[in-house]
Motif scaffolding. Structure first.
Motif, mmCIF file in Angstrom:
data_model
loop_
_atom_site.group_PDB
_atom_site.id
_atom_site.type_symbol
_atom_site.label_atom_id
_atom_site.label_comp_id
_atom_site.label_asym_id
_atom_site.label_seq_id
_atom_site.Cartn_x
_atom_site.Cartn_y
_atom_site.Cartn_z
ATOM 1 N N VAL A 204 0.849 -1.193 0.000
ATOM 2 C CA VAL A 204 0.000 0.000 0.000
ATOM 3 C C VAL A 204 0.884 1.242 0.000
ATOM 4 N N PRO A 205 0.771 2.109 -1.004
ATOM 5 C CA PRO A 205 1.632 3.284 -1.057
ATOM 6 C C PRO A 205 1.089 4.444 -0.232
ATOM 7 N N THR A 206 1.979 5.106 0.510
ATOM 8 C CA THR A 206 1.663 6.387 1.134
ATOM 9 C C THR A 206 2.767 7.368 0.754
ATOM 10 N N GLY A 207 2.648 8.601 1.213
ATOM 11 C CA GLY A 207 3.592 9.621 0.792
ATOM 12 C C GLY A 207 5.031 9.325 1.147
ATOM 13 N N ASN A 208 5.273 8.683 2.293
ATOM 14 C CA ASN A 208 6.658 8.420 2.696
ATOM 15 C C ASN A 208 6.895 6.989 3.154
ATOM 16 N N ALA A 209 5.949 6.093 2.905
ATOM 17 C CA ALA A 209 6.110 4.718 3.372
ATOM 18 C C ALA A 209 5.357 3.744 2.489
ATOM 19 N N THR A 210 5.856 2.511 2.460
ATOM 20 C CA THR A 210 5.113 1.397 1.893
ATOM 21 C C THR A 210 4.534 0.612 3.063
ATOM 22 N N VAL A 211 3.242 0.359 3.028
ATOM 23 C CA VAL A 211 2.526 -0.194 4.177
ATOM 24 C C VAL A 211 2.011 -1.598 3.873
ATOM 25 N N PHE A 212 2.109 -2.473 4.882
ATOM 26 C CA PHE A 212 1.592 -3.829 4.798
ATOM 27 C C PHE A 212 0.640 -4.036 5.972
ATOM 28 N N LEU A 213 -0.649 -4.161 5.694
ATOM 29 C CA LEU A 213 -1.625 -4.432 6.747
ATOM 30 C C LEU A 213 -1.491 -5.894 7.158
ATOM 31 N N ILE A 214 -1.348 -6.163 8.470
ATOM 32 C CA ILE A 214 -1.131 -7.522 8.961
ATOM 33 C C ILE A 214 -2.209 -7.894 9.980
ATOM 34 N N ASP A 215 -2.407 -9.210 10.163
ATOM 35 C CA ASP A 215 -3.517 -9.664 10.990
ATOM 36 C C ASP A 215 -3.128 -10.036 12.426
ATOM 37 N N THR A 216 -1.869 -9.796 12.786
ATOM 38 C CA THR A 216 -1.378 -10.139 14.123
ATOM 39 C C THR A 216 -0.347 -9.099 14.555
ATOM 40 N N VAL A 217 -0.381 -8.712 15.821
ATOM 41 C CA VAL A 217 0.598 -7.760 16.355
ATOM 42 C C VAL A 217 1.935 -8.462 16.538
ATOM 43 N N LEU A 218 3.012 -7.851 16.033
ATOM 44 C CA LEU A 218 4.356 -8.396 16.178
ATOM 45 C C LEU A 218 4.911 -8.045 17.566
#
Length: 222
Positions: A204-218
């Motif tokens: 997922v593109p944003t202005g200053n980051a590439t984002v990955f939505l995940i289903d579990t908290v690391l």
């Protein structure tokens, strides 16, 4: 939070060097009306590609959870998020309201928005709902620990899914690494505590980051 602030400082310093270099370059005026430099030939534009290494386009987004994102130009849509710095983009996304609240509690919104480039593994609301209530309450009551956990979801370099898979690991701002696995649309991120998250919507593109939505908290190693 100091980790993200260091990235912001380094990014600002690099920009200043570029500006100073441009200002110090000597000007070259034509010596006469006939001594005019030739106009450079502009090559025909090729296919549109991301301008920043590690950045992505909407066409590269993947995962079963992408269908739940808003569409068109609505807040939280791909069209909207790509124009905003990452914390501002998270704020608009209905799948990331819990993450947005915790970013605010940890005072990370400003540093995240100002960082030059990031990769963010963003736990969804469902991911945070898996945490035991007492564990989440303890995090909310301890901003320093909360910031460390959130920074374990952020890398100081920007990478696409293809680049992450090739590297096999990602080094996080909190220290330590996460492991990248899976193929195709089935991408996984494993933490130092032995837990594994599935990417439900990646690249997922944003202005200053590439984002990955995940289903579990690391969870970083204690």
């Amino acid at each position: 939070m100091r980790s993200i602030q260091r990235l912001v400082t380094l990014g600002a310093a690099a920009a200043a060097v570029v500006v100073l270099g441009a200002c110090s370059a000597p000007s070259q005026e034509p010596s006469s009306a006939t001594d005019v430099p030739p106009v450079p030939t502009v090559a025909a534009a090729g296919p549109t590609t991301p301008a920043v290494p590690g950045s992505t386009t909407a066409a590269e987004v993947f995962g079963p959870g992408c269908a739940s994102l808003p569409t068109g130009d609505d807040p939280g849509s791909l069209s909207s998020m790509r124009l905003q710095p990452v914390a501002a983009a998270v704020e608009t996304n209905p799948e990331l309201t819990t993450l947005n609240d915790l970013i605010g509690r940890a005072n990370l919104a400003g540093p995240l928005n100002a960082a030059p480039e990031l990769t963010v593994f963003a736990p969804t609301n469902d991911a945070f709902a898996k945490l035991p209530a007492e564990q989440r309450a303890a995090l909310e009551a301890d901003p320093a620990r909360l910031a460390t956990v959130l920074e374990y979801h952020v890398s100081g370099t920007r990478a696409s899914a293809e680049e992450l898979r090739a590297a096999g690991t990602s080094t996080e701002l909190a220290g330590g690494q996460v492991r990248i696995g899976g193929t195709g649309d089935a991408m996984t991120v494993s933490d130092a505590s032995g837990g594994t998250a599935n990417v439900v919507c990646g690249n997922v593109p944003t202005g200053n980051a590439t984002v990955f939505l995940i289903d579990t908290v690391l969870v970083p190693q204690a």
